[in-house]
Design a protein around this motif. Structure first.
Motif, PDB file in Angstrom:
ATOM      1  N   MET A  40       2.375   4.005   9.418  1.00 24.09           N
ATOM      2  CA  MET A  40       2.407   5.322   9.111  1.00 24.09           C
ATOM      3  C   MET A  40       2.171   6.785   9.177  1.00 24.09           C
ATOM      4  O   MET A  40       2.655   7.681  10.221  1.00 24.09           O
ATOM      5  N   GLU A  41       0.720   6.321   8.947  1.00 26.06           N
ATOM      6  CA  GLU A  41      -0.528   7.664   9.213  1.00 26.06           C
ATOM      7  C   GLU A  41      -0.615   8.141  10.631  1.00 26.06           C
ATOM      8  O   GLU A  41      -0.762   9.195  10.770  1.00 26.06           O
ATOM      9  N   LEU A  47       2.880  12.445  17.092  1.00 28.63           N
ATOM     10  CA  LEU A  47       3.855  12.059  16.544  1.00 28.63           C
ATOM     11  C   LEU A  47       4.524  11.913  17.886  1.00 28.63           C
ATOM     12  O   LEU A  47       5.286  11.414  18.513  1.00 28.63           O
ATOM     13  N   GLU A  48       3.995  12.858  19.301  1.00 28.18           N
ATOM     14  CA  GLU A  48       4.238  13.336  20.360  1.00 28.18           C
ATOM     15  C   GLU A  48       4.229  11.956  21.982  1.00 28.18           C
ATOM     16  O   GLU A  48       5.453  12.181  22.319  1.00 28.18           O
ATOM     17  N   GLU A  49       3.262  11.032  21.145  1.00 29.34           N
ATOM     18  CA  GLU A  49       3.752  10.028  21.634  1.00 29.34           C
ATOM     19  C   GLU A  49       3.971   9.076  21.866  1.00 29.34           C
ATOM     20  O   GLU A  49       3.696   8.004  23.662  1.00 29.34           O
ATOM     21  N   TRP A  50       4.950   8.733  21.124  1.00 28.45           N
ATOM     22  CA  TRP A  50       5.107   7.366  20.801  1.00 28.45           C
ATOM     23  C   TRP A  50       6.271   7.330  22.349  1.00 28.45           C
ATOM     24  O   TRP A  50       7.257   7.804  21.817  1.00 28.45           O
ATOM     25  N   SER A  51       6.898   5.917  22.430  1.00 26.93           N
ATOM     26  CA  SER A  51       7.743   5.414  23.009  1.00 26.93           C
ATOM     27  C   SER A  51       9.019   4.367  22.093  1.00 26.93           C
ATOM     28  O   SER A  51       9.869   4.289  22.094  1.00 26.93           O
ATOM     29  N   GLY A  52       8.054   4.109  21.123  1.00 27.39           N
ATOM     30  CA  GLY A  52       8.856   3.477  20.024  1.00 27.39           C
ATOM     31  C   GLY A  52       7.990   2.532  19.058  1.00 27.39           C
ATOM     32  O   GLY A  52       6.735   2.579  19.434  1.00 27.39           O
ATOM     33  N   VAL A  53       8.467   2.346  17.746  1.00 32.39           N
ATOM     34  CA  VAL A  53       7.844   1.830  16.974  1.00 32.39           C
ATOM     35  C   VAL A  53       8.935   0.401  16.562  1.00 32.39           C
ATOM     36  O   VAL A  53       9.670  -0.066  16.529  1.00 32.39           O
ATOM     37  N   ARG A  87      10.923  15.268  16.091  1.00 31.03           N
ATOM     38  CA  ARG A  87      10.754  14.439  17.030  1.00 31.03           C
ATOM     39  C   ARG A  87      11.108  12.823  16.767  1.00 31.03           C
ATOM     40  O   ARG A  87      10.938  12.550  15.932  1.00 31.03           O
ATOM     41  N   PHE A  88      12.313  12.596  17.420  1.00 30.76           N
ATOM     42  CA  PHE A  88      13.334  11.401  17.319  1.00 30.76           C
ATOM     43  C   PHE A  88      12.759   9.843  17.638  1.00 30.76           C
ATOM     44  O   PHE A  88      12.102  11.059  19.115  1.00 30.76           O
ATOM     45  N   VAL A  89      12.283   9.258  17.739  1.00 28.42           N
ATOM     46  CA  VAL A  89      11.463   7.706  17.793  1.00 28.42           C
ATOM     47  C   VAL A  89      11.953   6.711  17.927  1.00 28.42           C
ATOM     48  O   VAL A  89      12.396   6.500  16.310  1.00 28.42           O
ATOM     49  N   PRO A  90      12.933   5.958  18.233  1.00 29.68           N
ATOM     50  CA  PRO A  90      13.265   4.958  18.799  1.00 29.68           C
ATOM     51  C   PRO A  90      12.938   3.654  17.975  1.00 29.68           C
ATOM     52  O   PRO A  90      11.722   3.477  18.087  1.00 29.68           O
ATOM     53  N   HIS A  91      13.105   3.097  16.745  1.00 27.69           N
ATOM     54  CA  HIS A  91      12.568   1.951  16.113  1.00 27.69           C
ATOM     55  C   HIS A  91      13.507   0.542  15.766  1.00 27.69           C
ATOM     56  O   HIS A  91      14.263   0.741  16.219  1.00 27.69           O
ATOM     57  N   TYR A  92      11.879  -0.278  15.941  1.00 24.71           N
ATOM     58  CA  TYR A  92      12.814  -1.951  16.279  1.00 24.71           C
ATOM     59  C   TYR A  92      11.843  -2.635  15.964  1.00 24.71           C
ATOM     60  O   TYR A  92      11.084  -2.847  15.049  1.00 24.71           O
ATOM     61  N   ILE A  93      13.590  -3.624  14.910  1.00 20.58           N
ATOM     62  CA  ILE A  93      12.570  -4.965  13.390  1.00 20.58           C
ATOM     63  C   ILE A  93      13.237  -6.321  13.838  1.00 20.58           C
ATOM     64  O   ILE A  93      13.579  -6.579  14.818  1.00 20.58           O
ATOM     65  N   HIS A 156      -3.359  13.199  24.230  1.00 22.29           N
ATOM     66  CA  HIS A 156      -2.738  13.681  23.659  1.00 22.29           C
ATOM     67  C   HIS A 156      -2.699  15.463  23.307  1.00 22.29           C
ATOM     68  O   HIS A 156      -1.148  15.831  23.558  1.00 22.29           O
ATOM     69  N   ASP A 157      -3.176  16.171  23.975  1.00 21.52           N
ATOM     70  CA  ASP A 157      -2.619  17.521  24.142  1.00 21.52           C
ATOM     71  C   ASP A 157      -2.329  17.757  25.791  1.00 21.52           C
ATOM     72  O   ASP A 157      -1.825  18.541  26.044  1.00 21.52           O
ATOM     73  N   LEU A 158      -3.058  16.625  26.849  1.00 21.08           N
ATOM     74  CA  LEU A 158      -2.060  17.039  28.308  1.00 21.08           C
ATOM     75  C   LEU A 158      -0.067  16.951  27.070  1.00 21.08           C
ATOM     76  O   LEU A 158       0.530  17.733  28.399  1.00 21.08           O
ATOM     77  N   LEU A 159      -0.182  15.728  27.176  1.00 19.93           N
ATOM     78  CA  LEU A 159       1.300  15.929  26.577  1.00 19.93           C
ATOM     79  C   LEU A 159       1.647  17.238  25.972  1.00 19.93           C
ATOM     80  O   LEU A 159       2.937  17.612  25.901  1.00 19.93           O
ATOM     81  N   ARG A 160       1.009  17.586  24.663  1.00 20.64           N
ATOM     82  CA  ARG A 160       1.798  18.917  24.318  1.00 20.64           C
ATOM     83  C   ARG A 160       1.991  19.726  25.214  1.00 20.64           C
ATOM     84  O   ARG A 160       2.641  21.203  25.163  1.00 20.64           O
TER      85      ARG A 160
END
Length: 308
Positions: A40-41, A47-53, A87-93, A156-160
């Motif tokens: 989680m750290e 945070l802005e980079e993830w497509s999912g967890v 930011r909302f990031v979809p998660h999957y178990i 990271h910087d580009l996406l921002r």
């Protein structure tokens, strides 16, 4: 660069590393963590980079944990939910213990939706892609894919920065510093590839820009790229002028400045894709030295003509 970036928290992920390989074949950049706290750290810091967890049902809670329990899953779900406002990031178990589906505690946490290891992985990949493609950040990466492919280390910087562009957030003056960071990356790469004879030390961006903007560099660097470099460096560099620029952007007095700077930056980053590999470093430097000498000789000839 991969089209998607996913975080996988599972203390036994190496036992099914083949799934990680399948994800990568399908365009995913997979970052792994063996415990919830560290995972989680990583999640929050990018945070802005993830497509999912992807979360394992029973996982180690922290690096000091000895036994995998539902505590780790609960911690991850709580943290993901806490950060939804940012930011909302979809998660999957993804679990190898389907018997947990009958446990009321587990059922409350995953709302009846989970994927079984060695059974539902294809379905998981399909869902990951479909949901990721609907995310605003993923759409930005796809739209500017060539730039992200050329600069994976600056994602990271580009996406921002590009989020500011796509959201038309023209009064966001924080992007000025982000563009400066990108320009530092540009100067470092230009030096590594032999295009810049001045090594960037973090405080000499202007000197690097002047070298790359020299007249004799035009056969190697298009004039429009040279001018874009000059604009990005001069406007975003620290100094007394930055206070005025920051205020002008923040107050809305310069509504077109941010977008023009970002497009200048994109021109530079797109051009950088043709920079030769490092093994041609010395060859490039010799070409530049020759161009410089020829330019100086021509200047001297013109000077002598004027004297006569």
């Amino acid at each position: 660069m991969s089209k998607y970036k996913v975080l996988w928290i599972d203390d036994k992920w190496e036992q099914i590393e083949s799934f990680k390989e399948v994800l990568e074949i399908n365009g995913f950049d997979v970052i792994t963590s063996t415990n919830a706290v560290e995972g989680m750290e990583i999640f929050e810091s990018h945070l802005e980079e993830w497509s999912g967890v992807i979360l394992d049902a029973k996982v180690l809670y922290s690096p000091d944990s000895q036994v995998d329990t539902l505590k780790g899953l609960r911690y991850s779900l709580d943290k993901i939910n806490e950060l939804k406002s940012k930011r909302f990031v979809p998660h999957y178990i993804l679990t190898g213990q389907p018997d947990l589906s009958s446990a009321s505690t587990f059922a409350e946490m995953h709302e009846g939706i989970y994927y079984e290891k060695d059974k539902d992985e294809e379905k998981l990949i399909e869902d990951l892609k479909r949901n990721a493609d609907s995310l605003h950040e993923t759409q930005i990466i796809h739209k500017y894919q060539t730039v992200f492919d050329t600069w994976p280390e600056s994602q990271h910087d580009l996406l921002r920065i590009l989020t500011v562009l796509e959201n038309e957030d023209w009064q966001n003056n924080s992007v000025l510093n982000d563009i400066r960071k990108i320009m530092t990356d540009v100067m470092e790469r230009c030096y590594e590839r032999g295009f810049c004879l001045v090594k960037n030390n973090g405080s000499n961006l202007a000197e690097c820009s002047r070298m790359l903007g020299n007249k004799y560099m035009e056969p190697l660097i298009p004039v429009y790229v040279q001018r874009s470099m000059h604009s990005c460096v001069e406007i975003t560099n620290p100094g007394s002028h930055r206070t005025e620029t920051d205020d002008s952007v923040k107050s809305g007095r310069a509504p077109y400045l941010i977008r023009s700077l970002i497009y200048d930056m994109l021109n530079i980053l797109y051009w950088c894709r043709i920079l030769p590999p490092k093994d041609e470093n010395e060859k490039t430097r010799r070409v530049i030295e020759q161009l410089k000498n020829d330019f100086e000789k021509q200047k001297e000839i013109e000077k002598q003509r004027k004297i006569r």
